[in-house]
Structures are given as structure tokens and as C-alpha cells.
Design an enzyme around this catalytic site. Structure first.
Site, mmCIF file in Angstrom:
data_model
loop_
_atom_site.group_PDB
_atom_site.id
_atom_site.type_symbol
_atom_site.label_atom_id
_atom_site.label_comp_id
_atom_site.label_asym_id
_atom_site.label_seq_id
_atom_site.Cartn_x
_atom_site.Cartn_y
_atom_site.Cartn_z
ATOM 1 N N HIS A 230 0.850 -1.198 0.000
ATOM 2 C CA HIS A 230 0.000 0.000 0.000
ATOM 3 C C HIS A 230 0.883 1.245 0.000
ATOM 4 C CE1 HIS A 230 -2.833 3.089 1.348
ATOM 5 N NE2 HIS A 230 -2.092 3.281 2.428
ATOM 6 N N ASP B 56 7.543 22.820 -25.026
ATOM 7 C CA ASP B 56 7.474 21.439 -24.532
ATOM 8 C C ASP B 56 8.500 21.298 -23.410
ATOM 9 O OD1 ASP B 56 7.321 18.565 -24.242
ATOM 10 O OD2 ASP B 56 6.503 18.499 -26.269
ATOM 11 N N TRP C 203 7.390 -0.294 4.175
ATOM 12 C CA TRP C 203 7.981 0.304 2.967
ATOM 13 C C TRP C 203 9.413 0.733 3.201
ATOM 14 C CZ3 TRP C 203 9.370 5.520 1.521
ATOM 15 C CH2 TRP C 203 9.327 6.428 2.575
ATOM 16 N N SER D 35 13.397 6.333 -13.095
ATOM 17 C CA SER D 35 12.300 7.102 -13.670
ATOM 18 C C SER D 35 12.196 8.474 -13.006
ATOM 19 C CB SER D 35 10.994 6.324 -13.503
ATOM 20 O OG SER D 35 9.891 7.157 -13.719
ATOM 21 N N SER D 36 12.247 8.498 -11.676
ATOM 22 C CA SER D 36 12.140 9.781 -10.954
ATOM 23 C C SER D 36 13.330 10.680 -11.262
ATOM 24 C CB SER D 36 12.099 9.550 -9.451
ATOM 25 O OG SER D 36 10.976 8.819 -9.102
ATOM 26 N N HIS E 17 13.622 11.114 4.458
ATOM 27 C CA HIS E 17 13.011 12.364 4.898
ATOM 28 C C HIS E 17 12.833 13.350 3.748
ATOM 29 C CE1 HIS E 17 10.940 14.612 7.792
ATOM 30 N NE2 HIS E 17 11.498 15.688 7.278
ATOM 31 N N GLU F 270 12.431 12.532 0.825
ATOM 32 C CA GLU F 270 11.410 11.891 -0.006
ATOM 33 C C GLU F 270 9.998 12.325 0.405
ATOM 34 O OE1 GLU F 270 11.068 10.144 -2.638
ATOM 35 O OE2 GLU F 270 9.034 9.362 -2.394
ATOM 36 N N TYR G 242 9.216 15.090 1.532
ATOM 37 C CA TYR G 242 9.035 16.462 1.045
ATOM 38 C C TYR G 242 8.889 16.504 -0.468
ATOM 39 C CZ TYR G 242 9.975 18.000 5.749
ATOM 40 O OH TYR G 242 9.894 18.193 7.093
ATOM 41 N N SER H 90 -0.591 27.103 -3.429
ATOM 42 C CA SER H 90 -0.242 28.509 -3.649
ATOM 43 C C SER H 90 -0.741 29.009 -4.992
ATOM 44 C CB SER H 90 1.278 28.698 -3.581
ATOM 45 O OG SER H 90 1.772 28.171 -2.382
ATOM 46 N N HIS I 292 15.472 11.775 13.173
ATOM 47 C CA HIS I 292 14.277 11.880 14.034
ATOM 48 C C HIS I 292 13.312 10.721 13.761
ATOM 49 C CE1 HIS I 292 12.187 14.690 10.884
ATOM 50 N NE2 HIS I 292 11.887 13.455 10.647
ATOM 51 N N HIS I 293 13.579 9.940 12.710
ATOM 52 C CA HIS I 293 12.785 8.732 12.473
ATOM 53 C C HIS I 293 13.292 7.566 13.314
ATOM 54 C CE1 HIS I 293 10.627 10.328 8.924
ATOM 55 N NE2 HIS I 293 11.715 11.040 8.769
ATOM 56 N N THR J 64 7.611 26.263 7.479
ATOM 57 C CA THR J 64 6.276 25.723 7.214
ATOM 58 C C THR J 64 5.213 26.666 7.766
ATOM 59 O OG1 THR J 64 7.288 23.558 7.527
ATOM 60 C CG2 THR J 64 4.912 23.610 7.291
ATOM 61 N N LYS K 142 4.572 29.476 5.480
ATOM 62 C CA LYS K 142 3.682 29.108 4.371
ATOM 63 C C LYS K 142 2.216 29.128 4.806
ATOM 64 C CE LYS K 142 6.479 26.626 1.201
ATOM 65 N NZ LYS K 142 5.768 27.232 0.085
ATOM 66 N N ARG L 171 1.748 -0.209 15.121
ATOM 67 C CA ARG L 171 1.392 -0.259 13.708
ATOM 68 C C ARG L 171 1.832 -1.594 13.120
ATOM 69 N NH1 ARG L 171 5.999 3.597 10.864
ATOM 70 N NH2 ARG L 171 4.725 3.209 9.034
#
Lengths: 535, 180
Positions: free
Chosen positions: A78, A107, A143, A170-171, A254, A256, A258, A269, A303-304, A329, A332, A451
Site C-alpha cells: 500500500h 514542450d 515500505w 524514472s524519478s 526524509h 522523499e 518532502y 499557492s 528523528h525517524h 512551514t 507558508k 502499527r
């Protein structure tokens, strides 16, 4: 969408190729954007079905429908499908469609590479999906693919790793293409500080992509060689350290997250000023805040992993660095609110989704701050509290903004108006059910429910049932979106939309100066007037 | 697209591809960097992988620290592994020797390696071993069992708040991967 574009373009010299092969060989940014968006929508439902399996199993305590191994495959797949198959491709699709039109380019800079990025993505996702049918099942380690657990995956392990490689390539190709387009293809007069915020956020996101995807590719390659070639990067027996994987993974992981949220900020925006009928408040501070968030994302990864046994100095550093992110943040969120302040607001579906994003993303941000506090994180770590946190920052944030973008630009893409009543219904069902789905998970987490487990103690039963009901309603509501997309492509309300679609939108961004739908090739001669209302 | 834009694109793509390759390398560079950082800062509680020379400290007879010993095997390691004592009270600065017993339960030669861990991690730098079976791979003949000593000292400079140290070893079967 295809039929529509083709019809309107029959008079054009370089119309699209005929037949289905058009979609395979196309190098047109609009075609590739469409492919990305439709693929992402399909994957959104695939990943969503997996979430439904998870919520069905958790509806009651005890084992109901699936075995624990498959349950954990579901949580893993998932996440991978939603991150790499739905949210990221959807934003790349938006980038393909909108960036050339927003900066007045004919283009993307590298059209053939663009085609290649898309088809590598499809190959990567198919390879990932194929692991579901392999001996030993799909990866079930979460994941994050932490060793040593992930090394116990059956036959699927090398396929999952190669799939990550393909998705990464690809990315990276998309990222390179977007940077080259923005740097080299802007219309004369479109200076960097006149670019729409969506273009700015994607420029920064593209740099994140090319910096982090190679690191992730390296980390999974180390897993591969540990498993098959007797290296010992993460294997304690050979002098390696499993915690090292977590450091490398989160150095990627991390930034990622963002990658998924910065373009979200860009779309918000873009939409909010149009419906507030005001320029975006604090344009340049938005640009700097985005850059600041991107920079900070590289120095907060541990921090993870507050609970791996870091020394106090490490915990303190990562705690304070993480809290710093709240500042840009906050800038924003303040700017979006200030944009709406005393605006002549109307509440069409894209605006509703955007306002819900501002409110609910802020909530997700606050729970993030709670977990930034290292000592408090020991209670939240690996519980449903973190699940609630990141789903608030992804579902009613990234996904809602993708919905908003769909409603906002579908009339431009197709030349047809969507059905506003069904759009509003979709919004209200989604915004209520998403909170019923995720808010109770905060309570479950604080009460200690871990979890990634298929069964739980009975004291968690009530909130899980409520959460599951919210999940089923949310999942079913998204079929309305699917209906609207198909309906709008086929003609929508039948109302003829203008080039501008939304009142005064052309003052904000160049795409609204083009007809709806735009011709197959746009801005073959650069535009002369650059809109500046958004600044 | 005119030629000058094409050239600019080609140049930018070369730079960006270089960045991508650099970051792939950086991912691998994180492996030694991580060890270097742990070594320089003493973070992470990594245990010194080789013996230190025996030097004499001033023994602090007024202080007692409990050192606990833990042994572990995973299910893929067919061995017997235990320490002769579960814990010992030590004076900082004084040397102690504790025996561990390990036995190969298979009928084949086994190469095994013990991985040490010290808890809390911050005391690792004060815990010195002059002799340990964990410094190298151990080869056991079929059904062989033997007693192996660990000689250690706790540096008297260890901060006052530490009253218990846990020393844990896990034996891993490296027969297949060992170069021997």
C-alpha cells in the site's frame, strides 16, 4: 481526453499520431502528462484497495480475512504503491502538463527522455506488483525495507529491489528533465522570481529527487549484495550494522516525504489566490521557505530513529533541527491564510479542497512537532500515532491537493466543465470521512496500539471500528472522483468553458491565456506578456 | 527548439548526471563516514574491535559497578553458548577475567563469530578489553566445546551515574561466508 485533443487538433500540422500507438511513442508533454495522471489515478485505486484490505482486517480484533504475512504485505505494498505509483507520478504528471504552459515553453526540454521516464515507471510498478504472486509473497517488512527483516522476504526480494531501481531511475530522469526545462526553456521576461509557485516548488523538488533517489538505490543495492553476495553492510555477523541501513534510508526518506509535499504547497499557492481574487501573500517568502524546508530535510533524518539508542547529543541535535522545520512551514501556512484574508472568496470544489488542505495539513504538522520531541517520541514511535500523523500530511494534504488540481485544471485540459454539484458532494464526503478514518488513530496510538499488526487487544476495538468505517466511506467516495474525471473527459456539463475558466485566472498564470483545451502544441512562439498577479 | 537551447540542455544534463552519480557514490560513502563519525564522537556505543594494551589504573576501591553478561544465539546458529557467571561486581581500574563456554553442536567444522554489544552505549569508551574471543572468528571442530576468557577493566574515569554495565555477545555461524 485523447479523443478531445485529437478532434480539436485535426487542423494542426503536427497533430498526435493516430491510434493507440500514439500513447506509446508520444513525446508531447501534454500526452505524457495525461499518461502520468491516468496511471497515478489507477494506482490510487490499487493502493486504495490494499488500504481497504487493511481496514477490513482491523475492523474487529482477531483474525478475519487475511493471514498476518499477507496483512504485512498489504501495509508494505500500500505504501510503496501510493508513494511511488500514485502521489509522485501524479505530481510528475502535473509538472508535465503545467510547467511548459506556465513558463511559456513549447514542450519539456528533453521530450524523448520524458517518454522513457513514464514507461520505466510502468515497468517498475508492474515488477513491484508481480511480487504479490511470488513464492513467499510480496515484501512484508514495511515500505522502509529495514534489514534484517526484509532479508527474510522470499523469492520477491530481488524483484522488489530492481523495481525500486527502475522507479528511482524514472524519478531521476523526470527530475533532470524538469530542471532543464525550468532553467533553459522559460519565455523571455519569465525571470525566476516571476515563475508561478508551482514551478518553483517543482524546481526545488527536482533537485531533491536527483540528490536522494541515487542514495536509496545505493541502500537497496547494499541489501541485495548482503543477501546474495555475502557483503556485510547491515549484517552484524560480518561486522555490519543494521542501524546503518536506517541512517542511509532516512537520509533518502526524509527528503522523499518532502518530494510529495513541496509540489502540494505549489498547487495550493496556485489555487488559493485565484479563488481569493488576490495576489499570493508573500511570494518571495514562499520561495525562500520552500528552499529552507528542502535544505532542512537533509539534516533531520534521524528523528525517524530516536529509539535506536542514539546518545543524548544526537537526540538533542535531531530534535532541535526538526523543530526548525516548523518555522518555514509556519511561514507558508501564514501566507495562505493571509492570501485569503479579506479576499473575495468563492468556494468552488478546488478551493474547498485547498482550504481543507491548509487546515488538515497544519494538524498533521502539529503532530509532527509532538514527535520531534525526542523523549515524547518514545511513546509514539511505531504506534498508530505516527500512522495518523503521516496520513494527515499525505491524504488530506497531498491527495486533497491532487484532487483540487484535478478540479482546477480539468476544464483547461479537456475544454469541458465538471459537474460542480458532484464535486461538492465528493469534497464533503471526503473531508468528513478522512477525519473519521484518521483522527481516531491518534487515540489508538497514544493508547499504545502498534502499527503493522493484523490483530490487537480488545481495548482498541471501538476506535478501530470507527476508523474502518471512515476508511470504507472515504474509499467509496473516491469513486465519485473517478466518475467526474470520466464524465468531464466525455463532455461534462456541456457548458462551454472559456480560456480563463476561473475569473481573472489569466492574470495569475500563462496557461489561462491559452484556449481550453489547449492545442497540441502551445507557445511555439514565446508569449510576450508575463502575468504578475501571483507575485 | 533552437541549437543554443539544445546545447545548454546538453550541458546541464551532463552536470545533473554527474550529480546523480556523485550522490550514488555518497550513499556508499555514508558507510565509512558513519563509522568515522562514531569513532570521532564516541557516539553509538560501538565496542573496540581489537584488544587494548594492559595498562595499570589507580583502583577505586570505594566504587562498585555491576557488570552483567548476556549470551545470545539465533535459531540458525547450532551452538551452546553461556557465560560462567551471570554478573560480577567490579572496582573501576581493576582487571577481571570471566570465562565463556561455547560448543559446536554439529558434526562439521564450524566457523563462528561473536558480536559484542555494550549497554548503555555511552560507557563503551570506558570499558576496555585486553582479551576477548570476539576479536577474531573462532573455528570449532565437530562437537568441540571450549572455554574462552574475556579480560576487561572499567576505566576509573567512568562518570559517577553509571552503576550497571551489560555486556552482550551474540554468536553467528559464519561457516558458509568465511574465507577459510
Amino acid at each position: 481526453m485523447s479523443a478531445v485533443v485529437a478532434e480539436h487538433d485535426d487542423h494542426h500540422d503536427h497533430g498526435p499520431a493516430k491510434g493507440l500507438l500514439r500513447w506509446v511513442i508520444t513525446t508531447n508533454h501534454k500526452d505524457i502528462g495525461t499518461l502520468y495522471l491516468l496511471f497515478a489515478l489507477a494506482m490510487f485505486f490499487v493502493g486504495g484497495s490494499m488500504a481497504m484490505v487493511i481496514r477490513a482486517e482491523l475492523f474487529e480484533p482477531g483474525m478475519q480475512f487475511v493471514n498476518p504475512q499477507f496483512f504485512n504485505s498489504m501495509t508494505t505494498m500500500h505504501a510503496l504503491v501510493m508513494v511511488f505509483g500514485a502521489v509522485m507520478p501524479a505530481f510528475v504528471g502535473l509538472a508535465n502538463w503545467m510547467i511548459p504552459m506556465m513558463i511559456g515553453a513549447p514542450d519539456m526540454a528533453l521530450p524523448r527522455m520524458n517518454n522513457m521516464s513514464f514507461w520505466l515507471l510502468v515497468a517498475g510498478v508492474l515488477l513491484l506488483a508481480s511480487t504479490l504472486f511470488m513464492e513467499g509473497g510480496a515484501p512484508a517488512s514495511g515500505w522502509t525495507l529495514y534489514p534484517p527483516l526484509v532479508l527474510q522476504t522470499g523469492k520477491a526480494l530481488p524483484f522488489a529491489i530492481f523495481s525500486v531501481h527502475l522507479l528511482g531511475i524514472s524519478s531521476i530522469l523526470s527530475g533532470i528533465n524538469i530542471i532543464a526545462t525550468i532553467f533553459n526553456m522559460r519565455a523571455p521576461g519569465m525571470t525566476l522570481m516571476k515563475m508561478p509557485m508551482f514551478v518553483w516548488t517543482w524546481l526545488i523538488t527536482a533537485f531533491l529527487l536527483i540528490a536522494i533517489m541515487p542514495v536509496f538505490a545505493g541502500a537497496v543495492t547494499m541489501l541485495l549484495t548482503d543477501k546474495f553476495f555475502h557483503t556485510s553492510f547491515f549484517d552484524a555477523a560480518g561486522g555490519g550494522d543494521p542501524v546503518l541501513y536506517q541512517h542511509i534510508f532516512w537520509f533518502f526518506g526524509h527528503p522523499e516525504v518532502y518530494v510529495m509535499i513541496l509540489p502540494t504547497f505549489g498547487v495550493a499557492s496556485t489555487i488559493i489566490p485565484v479563488f481569493a481574487r488576490k495576489p499570493l501573500f508573500g511570494y518571495s517568502s514562499m520561495v525562500y521557505a520552500t528552499a529552507a524546508i528542502a535544505f532542512l530535510s537533509f539534516i533531520v533524518w534521524a528523528h525517524h530513529m530516536f529509539t535506536v539508542g542514539m546518545p543524548i547529543a544526537g537526540e538533542l541535535y535531531f530534535m532541535y533541527a526538526t523543530m526548525l522545520i516548523a518555522i518555514p512551514t509556519g511561514v507558508k501556512v501564514f501566507n495562505w491564510t493571509a492570501t485569503m484574508w479579506k479576499g473575495s472568496m468563492t468556494f468552488e470544489t478546488p478551493m474547498l479542497f485547498s482550504i481543507a488542505f491548509v487546515v488538515l495539513f497544519t494538524m498533521g504538522g502539529f503532530t509532527g512537532l509532538m514527535m520531534a520531541v525526542a523523549p515524547a517520541d518514545f511513546q509514539y514511535h511505531d504506534t498508530y500515532f505516527i500512522v495518523a500523523h503521516f496520513h494527515y500530511t499525505l491524504v488530506p494534504a497531498s491527495v486533497f491537493i491532487l484532487m483540487a488540481a484535478g478540479y482546477f485544471w480539468l476544464p483547461k485540459w479537456t475544454g469541458h466543465m465538471y459537474d460542480e454539484r458532484i464535486g461538492q458532494l465528493h469534497f464533503w464526503l471526503s473531508v468528513v470521512s478522512v477525519n473519521v478514518l484518521f483522527f481516531p488513530q491518534h487515540f489508538l496510538g497514544l493508547a499504545g496500539m502498534p502499527r503493522r499488526i493484523p490483530d490487537y487487544a480488545v481495548q482498541f476495538a471501538d476506535w478501530n471500528m470507527i476508523s474502518s468505517i471512515g476508511g470504507f466511506v472515504f474509499g467509496a467516495s473516491q469513486l465519485l472522483f473517478l466518475y467526474i474525471v470520466i464524465d468531464t473527459i466525455k463532455g461534462g456539463t456541456g457548458e462551454k468553458v472559456t480560456a480563463e475558466v476561473w475569473e481573472d485566472a489569466a492574470k495569475h498564470s500563462l496557461e489561462w491565456t491559452l484556449p481550453s483545451p489547449p492545442p497540441y502544441h502551445t507557445f511555439t512562439t514565446p508569449p510576450t506578456v508575463i502575468p504578475t498577479e501571483h507575485i | 527548439m533552437n541549437e543554443s537551447v539544445k546545447q545548454k540542455n546538453a550541458k546541464l544534463v551532463r552536470i545533473l548526471v554527474f550529480v546523480v552519480l556523485g550522490m550514488f557514490g555518497f550513499g556508499y560513502a555514508l558507510v565509512p563516514l558513519y563509522d568515522v563519525l562514531c569513532e570521532v564522537t564516541g557516539l553509538n556505543g560501538k565496542v573496540e574491535p581489537s584488544a587494548v594494551k594492559e595498562v595499570s589504573y589507580v583502583v577505586d576501591k570505594n566504587r562498585e559497578i555491576t557488570v552483567e553478561f548476556m549470551t545470545a544465539l539465533n535459531e540458525a546458529t547450532p551452538m551452546v553458548f553461556r557465560s560462567e557467571i551471570k554478573k560480577i561486581k567490579v572496582h573501576p581500574g581493576e582487571y577481571y577475567t570471566v570465562n565463556f563456554y561455547a560448543e559446536n553442536k554439529t558434526d562439521k567444522v564450524m566457523v563462528a563469530r561473536a558480536i559484542p554489544s555494550i549497554s548503555p552505549g555511552a560507557v563503551a569508551e570506558f570499558f576496555k578489553k585486553t582479551e576477548c574471543f570476539c576479536f577474531s572468528e573462532q573455528t570449532f571442530k565437530a562437537r568441540e566445546g571450549r572455554t574462552m576468557p574475556v579480560r576487561f577493566v572499567v576505566n576509573p574515569e567512568i562518570p559517577k551515574e553509571y552503576k550497571t554495565i551489560t555486556l552482550a555477545y551474540t554468536f553467528f555461524d559464519n561457516t558458509e561466508t568465511s574465507v577459510k
